[in-house]
Design a protein around this motif. Structure first.
Motif, short mmCIF file in Angstrom:
data_model
loop_
_atom_site.label_atom_id
_atom_site.label_comp_id
_atom_site.label_asym_id
_atom_site.label_seq_id
_atom_site.Cartn_x
_atom_site.Cartn_y
_atom_site.Cartn_z
N GLY A 195 0.80 -1.22 0.00
CA GLY A 195 0.00 0.00 0.00
C GLY A 195 0.83 1.27 0.00
O GLY A 195 2.06 1.25 0.11
N PHE A 196 0.13 2.37 -0.09
CA PHE A 196 0.73 3.71 -0.07
C PHE A 196 1.47 3.93 1.24
O PHE A 196 0.95 3.66 2.32
N GLY A 197 2.73 4.36 1.15
CA GLY A 197 3.50 4.72 2.33
C GLY A 197 4.00 3.57 3.19
O GLY A 197 4.39 3.78 4.33
N VAL A 198 4.02 2.36 2.63
CA VAL A 198 4.41 1.19 3.42
C VAL A 198 5.92 0.99 3.48
O VAL A 198 6.41 0.24 4.31
N GLY A 199 6.68 1.65 2.59
CA GLY A 199 8.14 1.56 2.64
C GLY A 199 8.78 0.92 1.42
O GLY A 199 9.94 0.51 1.47
N VAL A 201 6.48 -7.79 6.96
CA VAL A 201 5.88 -6.80 7.84
C VAL A 201 6.94 -5.76 8.17
O VAL A 201 7.95 -6.08 8.79
N ASN A 202 6.72 -4.52 7.72
CA ASN A 202 7.65 -3.44 8.00
C ASN A 202 7.40 -2.95 9.42
O ASN A 202 6.33 -2.45 9.73
N CYS A 203 8.37 -3.14 10.28
CA CYS A 203 8.23 -2.81 11.70
C CYS A 203 8.52 -1.33 11.93
O CYS A 203 9.65 -0.94 12.21
N PHE A 204 7.49 -0.53 11.78
CA PHE A 204 7.63 0.92 11.96
C PHE A 204 7.88 1.24 13.43
O PHE A 204 7.35 0.58 14.33
N ASP A 205 8.66 2.29 13.67
CA ASP A 205 8.89 2.75 15.04
C ASP A 205 7.56 3.11 15.68
O ASP A 205 6.72 3.79 15.08
N GLY A 206 7.35 2.62 16.89
CA GLY A 206 6.15 2.96 17.63
C GLY A 206 4.93 2.12 17.29
O GLY A 206 3.90 2.22 17.95
#
Length: 196
Positions: A21-25, A136-141
């Motif tokens: 999706g949009f903005g996923v990295g 799964v992109n492990c975003f901070d927070g």
């Protein structure tokens, strides 16, 4: 393929899609793992995207991919992966068929804060029969979830690998690529195995 394995000097190049999706990295993934300076087709987000592009959880995002990202990663001597990052918004999906031509497999990047954004990518690759994995992109927070729970939430078959990664880190992104290549090889082996 066998002749490639027996000749250590032989080179093999394969095409891999990086979707989600949009903005996923996706752009960050290609940039962090690429051995060459990546080609990016990003444009600034403007007022015209308000109400069209959902920037929830990625409010700091100022650009978007409008065609593709391109990079190259070498996993070992003689094996090069040509990486094509797809655009995430549905208004750019008309390019996916072109980008998917000749692809060996795909990585679907997932943001667990916006899980629904990855369903279109999963559906696309399932319909095409193209092997893919979930990264799964492990975003901070962001909350961390066990891959088993992600599998249930995405309603995935048991043979689709799920990995946790930080797309900003080269080794983490590279491990996702290795998982995909292993999954593709396993899929090819299963399809070519004689039926008894």
């Amino acid at each position: 393929m066998e002749s490639m394995r027996s000749d250590p000097n032989a080179s093999l190049a394969v095409k891999i899609l990086i979707a989600g999706g949009f903005g996923v990295g996706k752009t960050t993934f290609v940039g962090s793992v690429s051995d060459i300076r990546p080609l990016r087709t990003e444009e600034r987000l403007t007022e015209r995207s308000i109400g069209i592009d959902d920037t929830a959880f990625v409010e700091q995002k100022t650009t978007t991919t409008v065609a593709m990202d391109f990079g190259r990663a070498s996993l070992r001597t003689g094996l090069s992966l040509y990486l094509f990052g797809t655009p995430g918004q549905d208004r750019f999906w008309f390019m996916w068929d072109e980008l998917a031509q000749g692809a060996l497999g795909a990585i679907v990047l997932v943001d667990t804060r916006r899980l629904g954004d990855c369903f279109a990518s999963i559906d696309y690759f399932e319909r095409r029969g193209l092997p893919f994995i979930i990264a799964v992109n492990c975003f901070d927070g962001a909350a961390r979830f066990d891959p088993k729970d992600v599998r249930i939430a995405l309603d995935l078959e048991g043979d689709v690998p799920i990995v946790l990664c930080d797309v900003r880190q080269k080794e983490s992104a590279k491990q996702a690529l290795i998982t995909l290549v292993e999954h593709v090889m396993s899929s090819i082996s299963r399809r070519s195995a004689p039926v008894s």
